[in-house]
Design a protein around this motif. Structure first.
Motif, short mmCIF file in Angstrom:
data_model
loop_
_atom_site.label_atom_id
_atom_site.label_comp_id
_atom_site.label_asym_id
_atom_site.label_seq_id
_atom_site.Cartn_x
_atom_site.Cartn_y
_atom_site.Cartn_z
N ILE A 1 33.30 19.01 17.73
CA ILE A 1 34.39 18.57 16.86
C ILE A 1 35.34 17.69 17.67
N VAL A 2 35.62 16.52 17.16
CA VAL A 2 36.65 15.64 17.72
C VAL A 2 37.58 15.25 16.57
N ARG A 3 38.85 15.50 16.74
CA ARG A 3 39.84 15.16 15.71
C ARG A 3 40.74 14.04 16.23
N ALA A 4 41.18 13.21 15.31
CA ALA A 4 42.08 12.10 15.66
C ALA A 4 43.53 12.57 15.55
N TYR B 1 39.00 5.46 14.90
CA TYR B 1 39.02 6.13 16.21
C TYR B 1 37.85 5.65 17.07
N THR B 2 36.64 5.73 16.52
CA THR B 2 35.46 5.32 17.29
C THR B 2 35.45 3.80 17.49
N VAL C 1 29.95 4.78 22.50
CA VAL C 1 30.16 5.89 21.56
C VAL C 1 28.97 6.00 20.61
N HIS C 2 28.49 7.24 20.42
CA HIS C 2 27.40 7.47 19.46
C HIS C 2 27.58 8.83 18.80
N PRO C 3 27.22 8.92 17.52
CA PRO C 3 27.17 10.24 16.87
C PRO C 3 25.81 10.88 17.12
N PHE C 4 25.80 12.20 17.18
CA PHE C 4 24.54 12.93 17.26
C PHE C 4 24.15 13.31 15.84
N ALA C 5 22.95 12.94 15.43
CA ALA C 5 22.46 13.28 14.10
C ALA C 5 21.03 13.76 14.22
#
Length: 487
Positions: A153-156, A193-194, A204-208
């Protein structure tokens, strides 16, 4: 006539719901990974299709077999070609860990995690969010070559902005930054944010689960790991995500109780390699690190004094159910005590049986769980497991001050584990997790002191928590437990 027409439509919708429920139940029986999960889904889909067909699309539907095979083959290939060099030269079948835990336990853990015990480490506990993020931000500020950041979890929010500013500042100095976040855990992370990170030179990359697109209909198989590595010299692992609630900024659950660890030494290379596997899956590229590829940890003297550590990554693509088996082996290894802290108590049958047997053979078995809830279904299900555990002689404590989120295991006076894995089926079978087990009496004593303070802030429950509950609450507990395979 109009009423008959409406009844016909309603009857058709009901029939359609039941047909879809039966089809989904057949799918669950064929493809759900465990028999318990298959039974839970099949019964609920046939009996209550109006309430369960849609949740099954999100929680049960998956192309798991193909995904697991692809991820497993990729990991095995990567480990063959790119694993840290000291894995080839160190015999983990003997030495200090064997003296403390026994040869068979060491052998099973190294085979289970696919990584060796490494000596010469220093590990310190970071209690709660302020200490954890102060240490992480200080390490990032001192970075010279690269920084690895991975969170579920990353929140702005305020904390997220502090982390972003720190990473952008180092990127501006020419430090390479690799930032991986889970696409579902961080579903509300703003694009701005990203984008700001990418514009500042951060990779930066999302894990899916599916690399081609973020599958919003697949919320299982999430990457629940929390990893930060700086220059291959220090690593951070534990329970904290990036959000002000982890600093106690969410009043219904504050003060937030959590634990991270800072690791220095050869084990940093193992932690970093876990990130490399995840990064390669997400991007099909290896991150670029200066030689030595796995940091200064690879040059440490294996014979040097220090703590012995093993890094145990686990996930749904493992050949074995690594996380569940780790807990079973840790419990079975205990002769005097096994203390576990977890926010969620929804164990599978193997772990629950190991806990009960340990209590029966005279081991001091204690589990610390929250007294406040953040997920109502999990909280209700955990009450029933707590009742069954107490009846078997397991001591269950509820932490009073705020929400308990730490994941810690203490084995006798010789070993302690800290990581991201909860005592639930989601961590056992559905999430990617990481745990660091340290065999060192000094560190175990430090963890013991920390846990003793937590137990002093807790109250021990007895059978009355269940017995004196109203009838509707008992029904709610049993209904909630039906969903334990996916909680």
């Amino acid at each position: 006539m109009l009423m008959q027409f409406d009844l016909l439509h309603i009857g058709s919708l009901v029939a359609l719901a039941h047909v879809l429920g039966v089809i989904a139940a057949c799918h669950a029986i064929l493809y759900t990974r465990t028999s318990q999960g298959a039974i839970a889904w099949a019964v609920s889909l046939v009996a209550m299709p109006y309430f369960t067909v849609v949740p099954y699309l999100f929680l049960g539907r998956s192309k798991f077999r193909g995904y697991a095979d692809a991820r497993r083959l990729e990991n095995e290939s990567l480990r063959t070609l790119s694993h840290p060099r000291q894995w080839d030269t160190l015999d983990s079948s003997g030495g200090h860990p064997t003296t403390e835990l026994g040869h068979r336990v060491i052998r099973s853990l190294t085979r289970l995690g696919g990584m060796p015990f490494l000596p010469g480490n220093r590990v310190r506990t970071l209690v709660n969010g302020e200490a954890t993020f102060a240490a992480i931000l200080e390490a990032i500020e001192a970075a010279q070559k690269y920084v690895i950041v991975q969170f579920f979890i990353v929140r702005a929010d305020a904390l997220g902005e502090m982390l972003k500013d720190a990473l952008l500042a180092k990127a501006a100095e020419g430090v390479r930054i690799y930032f991986l976040y889970d696409s579902i855990g961080s579903f509300d992370l703003p694009h701005a944010y990203t984008s700001a990170l990418r514009a500042g030179g951060v990779d930066v990359h999302p894990f899916a689960t599916n690399r081609k697109f973020v599958n919003r209909f697949q919320v299982n198989f999430r990457n629940h790991r929390k990893i930060v590595v700086v220059d291959g010299e220090c690593a951070f692992v534990g329970g904290h995500n990036v959000g002000v609630e982890y600093l106690g900024g969410h009043p219904p659950l504050s003060p937030w109780r959590d634990t991270h660890i800072e690791v220095r030494g050869p084990a940093v290379a193992s932690i970093q390699f876990v990130f490399v596997e995840d990064w390669y899956w997400a991007t099909q590229q290896l991150p670029e690190f200066d030689a030595p590829a796995f940091g200064t940890a690879s040059t440490a003297d294996p014979a040097s004094e220090g703590m012995h550590c093993i890094v145990i990554p686990s996930g749904p693509a493992d050949r074995q159910e690594t996380c569940s088996l780790f807990f079973v082996e840790a419990i079975n290894a205990a002769h005097e005590r096994i203390w576990i802290t977890t926010p969620y108590l929804v164990p599978d049958e193997a772990v629950f049986a190991a806990l009960r047997l340990a209590a029966m053979r005279g081991v001091d078995v204690r589990i610390l769980i929250p007294s406040r809830r953040d997920h109502i279904v999990v909280f209700e299900a955990s009450k029933l497991y707590a009742y069954d555990a107490v009846r078997a002689g397991v001591r269950i404590f509820r932490y009073r001050p705020g929400f308990l989120h730490q994941k810690v295991v203490l084995i006798d006076s010789v070993a302690a584990a800290v990581g991201s894995a909860n005592l639930d089926n989601r961590s056992f079978r559905l999430n990617f997790e990481i745990t660091v087990l340290t065999v060192d009496r000094g560190f175990a004593a430090e963890v013991e002191v920390m846990l003793m303070r937590d137990f002093q802030e807790a109250f021990e429950i007895n059978r009355d928590e269940f017995r004196k509950a109203p009838a509707w609450r008992k029904v709610a507990m049993h209904v909630a437990r039906l969903f334990s395979p996916v909680l």
